[in-house]
Design an enzyme around this catalytic site. Sequence first.
Site, PDB file in Angstrom:
ATOM      1  CG  PHE A  37      -0.343   0.171   2.436  1.00 64.02           C
ATOM      2  CD1 PHE A  37       0.292  -0.926   3.444  1.00 64.02           C
ATOM      3  CD2 PHE A  37      -0.458   1.392   3.356  1.00 64.02           C
ATOM      4  CE1 PHE A  37       0.993  -0.588   4.303  1.00 64.02           C
ATOM      5  CE2 PHE A  37       0.007   1.643   4.520  1.00 64.02           C
ATOM      6  CZ  PHE A  37       0.808   0.701   4.910  1.00 64.02           C
ATOM      7  CB  ALA A 152       8.439  -3.459   0.457  1.00 66.32           C
ATOM      8  CE  LYS A 153       3.078   3.184   3.397  1.00 62.79           C
ATOM      9  NZ  LYS A 153       3.448   3.475   4.751  1.00 62.79           N
ATOM     10  CB  VAL A 154       4.907  -5.478   2.968  1.00 61.49           C
ATOM     11  CG1 VAL A 154       3.926  -6.771   3.260  1.00 61.49           C
ATOM     12  CG2 VAL A 154       5.820  -5.570   1.684  1.00 61.49           C
ATOM     13  CE1 TYR A 158       3.346   0.939   8.339  1.00 66.76           C
ATOM     14  CE2 TYR A 158       3.648  -0.365   6.555  1.00 66.76           C
ATOM     15  CZ  TYR A 158       3.916   0.529   7.118  1.00 66.76           C
ATOM     16  OH  TYR A 158       4.654   1.403   6.512  1.00 66.76           O
TER      17      TYR A 158
END
Length: 295
Positions: A37, A152-154, A158
């Site tokens: 995202f 990386a915005k995996v 989160y």
Amino acid sequence: MYFNENSIVYFNGSFIKAKEASVQAYSQTLHYGNGVFEGIRAYKTGRGVKIFKPYEHYKRLRYGAHVMGIDLNYSEEELTEITYQLLEKNNLKDAYIRPLVVTGSDMSLLTSKETCLIIQCWEWDKYMGDRLLRVKTSSFQRPNPKSCFVEAKVTGHYTNSILSTNEAKNAGYDEALLLDMNGNVAECSGANVFMQKNGKLYTPPRGHIMAGITRATVIELCKEEGISVEEKHFTLEELKNADACFFTGTAAEVVGLQSLDNYQFPLVWEKSHGHKLIKLYKDEVLGLRQKRKAS
Ligand code: PMP
């Protein structure tokens, strides 16, 4: 808060009502956190609505998809164009934009070949507010860069941010500060960190942190304004000896810290570089600096 009856989202090739956008219960993103995202902002400027650094955000989204083996067949330009259309359909000017790529139904641990791009947007104030933050050092570390792609915005990454934020808020603080696996200061749960000591700024180098687009913008602004800034590892002890400290991120923008655990940052906030950078950053996102540079 995020959507109402009339909200529109981009959903795999079409614009549809937000209330009708749903993902499959068997999605690998729900089961294993294999999705990517972004978090982007658009601002109402004197020259119309401007998305801030869309190319950089969509490049990071494409990078995340690539390393996770997720097909995302859109260029940065196409994604930017779709996002401008989406803002217009929602009649939003100052907006937070959340692109999300979810993977299909597949219970194996191989990336699903099926993917779905969803882009949502809503009005969102500065994520951490405007007041100075009381921050707690987290008992959780940022992930080992050999266990995942930290830049990386995996979605699954989160859970680390959620654990640290829950811990900090449950203990009565505003936010969490996380160290890296070597004990150096890394970043906040959703923002990068800068400290000021003897008139100079320091921020941890890339390697264990999210390569924040706001962080890069702030470094650039410092260079333009003659504020000395260095990318360098520092320890918690050094941070608890600093004059001032602030966080940077797309959602949070630039926000100052009042304290870290029991340590109060001694410099009057209004006299710190962080305070000056709030205004410089605002001018940058509103396109006022370019105008000034050009004139
Ligand atoms: N660190 C983490 C862990 C984040 O999630 C974010 C938000 N993307 C940031 C830092 C700040 O990055 P950016 O300035 O690109 O929003």
